[in-house]
Design a protein around this motif. Structure first.
Motif, short mmCIF file in Angstrom:
data_model
loop_
_atom_site.label_atom_id
_atom_site.label_comp_id
_atom_site.label_asym_id
_atom_site.label_seq_id
_atom_site.Cartn_x
_atom_site.Cartn_y
_atom_site.Cartn_z
N GLU A 13 0.91 -1.06 0.08
CA GLU A 13 0.04 -0.04 -0.05
C GLU A 13 0.88 1.29 0.02
OE1 GLU A 13 -3.08 2.72 -0.17
OE2 GLU A 13 -2.95 0.43 -0.72
N LYS A 30 2.32 1.89 -3.47
CA LYS A 30 1.21 2.23 -4.43
C LYS A 30 0.83 3.73 -4.36
CE LYS A 30 -3.81 1.69 -5.76
NZ LYS A 30 -3.80 2.86 -5.81
N VAL A 31 0.87 4.20 -3.09
CA VAL A 31 0.63 5.58 -2.69
C VAL A 31 1.88 6.56 -3.24
CG1 VAL A 31 0.44 7.44 -1.13
CG2 VAL A 31 -1.09 5.10 -0.86
N ASN A 43 3.84 5.57 -5.63
CA ASN A 43 3.80 5.67 -7.11
C ASN A 43 2.67 6.38 -7.65
OD1 ASN A 43 4.54 4.26 -9.73
ND2 ASN A 43 2.27 3.56 -9.63
N ASP A 44 1.57 6.48 -7.05
CA ASP A 44 0.42 7.21 -7.62
C ASP A 44 0.83 8.68 -7.76
OD1 ASP A 44 -1.25 5.02 -8.01
OD2 ASP A 44 -2.15 5.27 -6.05
N HIS A 45 1.73 9.16 -6.70
CA HIS A 45 1.96 10.48 -6.69
C HIS A 45 3.40 10.78 -7.20
CE1 HIS A 45 -1.14 12.04 -4.16
NE2 HIS A 45 -1.30 10.70 -3.49
N GLN A 46 3.88 9.59 -7.88
CA GLN A 46 5.32 10.00 -8.54
C GLN A 46 6.40 10.04 -7.44
OE1 GLN A 46 4.46 12.07 -12.14
NE2 GLN A 46 3.84 10.29 -13.01
N GLU A 64 -0.62 9.08 1.96
CA GLU A 64 -1.21 9.94 1.21
C GLU A 64 -1.53 11.48 1.61
OE1 GLU A 64 -3.81 9.38 -2.98
OE2 GLU A 64 -4.71 8.54 -1.05
#
Length: 311
Positions: A140, A143-144, A146-149, A285
């Motif tokens: 998790e 993922k966060v 990666n989502d925010h680069q 996040e």
């Protein structure tokens, strides 16, 4: 000598201010000649540089924060800017070319000391994620990020890497930075030089065997270290990293309260300590967005320690 010859031969001498050109006289003539050749556009660009230049900041050992990296200054690349404007002959701010000005003292020039933060003029924050347990929360967190680069620096316990090579590779393949967190989560303040060397070297070896990476940064478990710890890390070409802001997530705090406190405390150059825990997985996040709302960029330890400016 010439003055003496003239006195002896002709009965007069050359006054000091009329003497034959020395090296400094030649230098003055060269400077004057150069200034004469500068047109008005060139002089305007020089004046603009003097008006807006930002001096670089040298790395130093601070009384409180110990080793602190330097930060590049900023100035006008006068020749490149002149070339851009020469055709029109007019000064144009949109055609000014800037260049970074490096400091005179770099982090590498300092004697081995712990590092608690980046340069306080650099609007960047780094996440330090110490990994010795908590595998269930790592997907998790990744993922966060990666989502925010965003790239973070993960400090691996050597024994954890040995038990979890695939998960270690997943983190590395996501292009996060990898650091050394010793081998068996020891209290290094109580360990001998030989024991400390074994802990750090063994971890470097397993990280290299598993990931093909040689860590640049070392984070002592529980923040426990002494002068010997710092020196051993330096012998292995690693600098010792501590933290500016601690999530204290291992105590399982209430997530929203932890996030509010961390975001309120971060500032230019902060390094935030965390672990793969439930509060961090739930709150990372919101933490990212809160830090970015303060105008701060997030990056790795290497990016934070770099002298490169954040535009």
């Amino acid at each position: 000598m010439l003055s003496l010859i003239l006195v002896l031969t002709f009965g007069f001498s050359i006054p000091p201010h009329k003497a034959i050109s020395t090296e400094s006289n030649v230098r003055d003539i060269t400077t004057t000649s150069s200034e004469v050749n500068k047109d008005e556009l060139y002089k305007k660009i020089e004046a603009y540089h003097e008006q807006f230049k930002i001096d670089p900041i040298d790395a130093k050992v601070d009384r409180v924060w110990k080793a602190m990296p330097g930060y590049n200054g900023l100035g006008v690349d006068i020749k490149a800017s002149y070339k851009n404007m020469k055709k029109s002959g007019k000064f144009d701010k949109s055609k000014v070319v800037y260049k970074e000005i490096p400091p005179n003292v770099h982090l590498e020039d300092l004697a081995p000391e712990p590092i608690y933060r980046g340069n306080p003029q650099k609007p960047m924050v780094a996440f330090l994620i110490n990994v010795a347990w908590g595998n269930e929360y790592i997907p998790e967190i990744l993922k966060v990020l990666n989502d925010h680069q965003i790239k973070a620096t993960f400090f691996f316990d050597g024994s954890w890497v040995k038990k979890n090579p695939d998960l270690a590779k997943t983190i590395k393949d996501a292009e996060h930075e990898i650091g050394n967190h010793a081998y068996s989560h020891p209290d290094l303040q109580q360990r001998s030089e030989a024991e400390t060397l074994e802990e750090l070297q063994k971890t470097n070896d397993i990280i290299y065997e598993t990931l093909g990476i040689k860590p640049r940064w070392f984070a002592p478990p529980s923040g426990s270290f002494n002068k010997v710890t710092i020196q051993v890390a330096a012998r292995l070409d690693m600098k010792t990293i501590l933290w500016t802001v601690d999530t204290v997530d291992w105590r399982k705090p209430e997530t929203s309260g932890m996030v509010r406190r961390v975001v309120s405390e971060v500032e230019n150059g902060s390094m935030v300590l965390m672990h793969p825990t439930k509060p961090t997985a739930e709150g990372i996040e919101t933490m990212i967005m809160g830090i970015q709302d303060k105008g701060l960029k997030l990056g790795t330890v290497s990016e934070l320690m770099s002298e490169k400016r954040i535009n």
